[in-house]
Motif scaffolding. Structure first.
Motif, PDB file in Angstrom:
ATOM      1  N   MET B   1       0.985  -1.320  -0.110  1.00 45.95           N
ATOM      2  CA  MET B   1       0.018  -0.040  -0.112  1.00 45.95           C
ATOM      3  C   MET B   1       1.008   0.946   0.049  1.00 45.95           C
ATOM      4  O   MET B   1       2.133   1.315   0.290  1.00 45.95           O
ATOM      5  N   SER B   2       0.434   2.111  -0.850  1.00 43.52           N
ATOM      6  CA  SER B   2       1.576   3.524  -0.368  1.00 43.52           C
ATOM      7  C   SER B   2       0.332   4.371  -0.915  1.00 43.52           C
ATOM      8  O   SER B   2      -0.238   5.187  -1.141  1.00 43.52           O
ATOM      9  N   ILE B   3       1.055   4.814   0.839  1.00 48.88           N
ATOM     10  CA  ILE B   3      -0.143   6.055   1.586  1.00 48.88           C
ATOM     11  C   ILE B   3       1.299   7.249   1.929  1.00 48.88           C
ATOM     12  O   ILE B   3       2.719   7.104   2.670  1.00 48.88           O
ATOM     13  N   GLU B   4       0.780   8.361   2.761  1.00 54.05           N
ATOM     14  CA  GLU B   4       1.806   9.313   2.804  1.00 54.05           C
ATOM     15  C   GLU B   4       1.221  10.205   3.995  1.00 54.05           C
ATOM     16  O   GLU B   4      -0.512  10.646   3.113  1.00 54.05           O
ATOM     17  N   HIS B   5       1.658  10.003   5.281  1.00 48.53           N
ATOM     18  CA  HIS B   5       0.695  11.174   5.522  1.00 48.53           C
ATOM     19  C   HIS B   5       1.845  12.461   5.586  1.00 48.53           C
ATOM     20  O   HIS B   5       2.855  12.373   5.812  1.00 48.53           O
ATOM     21  N   ASP B   6       0.825  13.369   5.617  1.00 46.53           N
ATOM     22  CA  ASP B   6       1.352  15.396   5.972  1.00 46.53           C
ATOM     23  C   ASP B   6       2.943  14.784   4.472  1.00 46.53           C
ATOM     24  O   ASP B   6       4.515  15.250   5.696  1.00 46.53           O
ATOM     25  N   PRO B   7       3.553  14.649   3.686  1.00 52.93           N
ATOM     26  CA  PRO B   7       4.247  15.021   2.870  1.00 52.93           C
ATOM     27  C   PRO B   7       5.285  15.979   3.139  1.00 52.93           C
ATOM     28  O   PRO B   7       6.470  16.900   3.686  1.00 52.93           O
ATOM     29  N   GLU B   8       4.406  16.926   3.325  1.00 56.53           N
ATOM     30  CA  GLU B   8       4.621  18.762   3.365  1.00 56.53           C
ATOM     31  C   GLU B   8       5.507  18.701   4.612  1.00 56.53           C
ATOM     32  O   GLU B   8       5.399  20.334   5.070  1.00 56.53           O
ATOM     33  N   GLU B  11       2.244  19.576  10.302  1.00 64.38           N
ATOM     34  CA  GLU B  11       1.981  18.318  11.557  1.00 64.38           C
ATOM     35  C   GLU B  11       2.937  18.706  12.354  1.00 64.38           C
ATOM     36  O   GLU B  11       3.068  19.152  13.414  1.00 64.38           O
ATOM     37  N   GLU B  33       1.045   2.820  15.198  1.00 67.02           N
ATOM     38  CA  GLU B  33       2.150   2.060  14.377  1.00 67.02           C
ATOM     39  C   GLU B  33       3.817   3.196  14.699  1.00 67.02           C
ATOM     40  O   GLU B  33       4.392   2.927  13.912  1.00 67.02           O
ATOM     41  N   ARG B  35       3.919   6.438  13.765  1.00 67.15           N
ATOM     42  CA  ARG B  35       4.039   7.996  12.261  1.00 67.15           C
ATOM     43  C   ARG B  35       4.623   8.910  12.969  1.00 67.15           C
ATOM     44  O   ARG B  35       5.172   9.505  12.880  1.00 67.15           O
ATOM     45  N   LEU B  36       3.713   9.806  14.278  1.00 62.11           N
ATOM     46  CA  LEU B  36       3.757  11.019  14.994  1.00 62.11           C
ATOM     47  C   LEU B  36       5.081  10.910  15.996  1.00 62.11           C
ATOM     48  O   LEU B  36       5.594  11.607  15.807  1.00 62.11           O
ATOM     49  N   TRP B  96      -4.847  11.530  18.387  1.00 58.80           N
ATOM     50  CA  TRP B  96      -5.329  11.053  17.371  1.00 58.80           C
ATOM     51  C   TRP B  96      -6.757  10.619  18.474  1.00 58.80           C
ATOM     52  O   TRP B  96      -6.740   9.369  18.461  1.00 58.80           O
TER      53      TRP B  96
END
Lengths: 144, 98
Positions: B1-8, B11, B33, B35-36, B96
């Motif tokens: 799965m290709s997913i990007e969280h907040d590439p900018e 956050e 997992e 991420r933050l 979250w």
């Protein structure tokens, strides 16, 4: 939620800080992004999440009102999650979302737009994210 | 799965601007997992990440950078009954989770 905030208060040192970081509901945008161009398609249906958001806000406001925390700062920013295709986005939503839904008509439009876009097109959801900082205090009267 | 969280990394910028993370003892509730966690733990003095979901915690424990192994722990815990002594942390991040 009140119990969780009570526990957080307990484990914080005096004048320690709490950061509340969470998405707000009602304005989560579904967009297709291609070669720097953004196409707004619609909104995530977050109707089912509203009660939890209202409860969370109420819980925080109560501990602030009672003097357990003071709010020092509050900001809202845009947070985006990107997928390469709609199938992956739907799989993510199925796994992670409890109540939110991707409206079928919105996704159908997104599918068509992506099919007609050049390579490298992505689909994203952009949330309004709340980040707030609170400081632990000692209220005059203990009510927990 | 290709997913990007907040590439900018918006956050990350807000977190570092608002959260007094540097050299502090941090508890992150709802770490998932990690991420933050990866976005601030290198700046913190020490970090404990908690989550209710053991699968996500296993992923975090598998993937965390070697440079953080001496200052970062993951633990399964409920926010309502935190298994830590009173007055342990300088900063709690509710990610979250509220």
């Amino acid at each position: 939620m009140g119990h969780a905030l009570k526990e957080i208060w307990r484990v914080l040192v005096p004048e320690g800080h709490l950061i509340d970081l969470r998405p707000l509901v009602g304005n989560s945008l579904i967009e297709v992004v291609s070669k720097g161009q953004v196409h707004y398609i619609g909104l995530v249906d977050e109707t089912g999440d509203r009660p939890d958001t209202i409860a969370a806000n109420a819980a925080v406001n109560q501990v602030v009102r009672e003097g357990w925390f003071t709010r020092e700062r509050k900001e809202v920013f845009k947070f985006a999650i990107y997928w390469d295709n709609i199938a992956e986005m739907k799989a993510y939503a199925k796994e992670k979302w409890t109540y939110s839904r991707l409206p079928e008509e919105v996704m159908a439009e997104a599918q068509q737009l992506m099919a007609n876009s050049e390579a490298g097109v992505k689909i994203r959801v952009r949330y309004d994210m709340l980040i707030a900082r609170y400081q632990k205090h000692f209220p005059t009267k203990k009510r927990f | 799965m290709s997913i990007e969280h907040d590439p900018e990394e918006i956050e990350t910028k807000y977190l570092h601007d608002i959260a007094p993370v540097t050299k502090t003892r941090v508890l992150e509730i709802g770490c998932g997992e990690g991420r933050l966690t990866w976005r601030y733990a290198a700046s913190a003095g020490s970090t404990i990440g908690t989550d209710l979901n053991p699968t996500r915690l296993s992923t975090a424990q598998r993937e965390y950078p070697p440079t953080l192994r001496s200052s970062l722990l993951f633990s399964q815990a409920k926010a309502e009954t935190l298994p830590f002594p009173t007055k342990t942390f300088d900063l709690v991040i509710l990610a979250w989770s509220l």
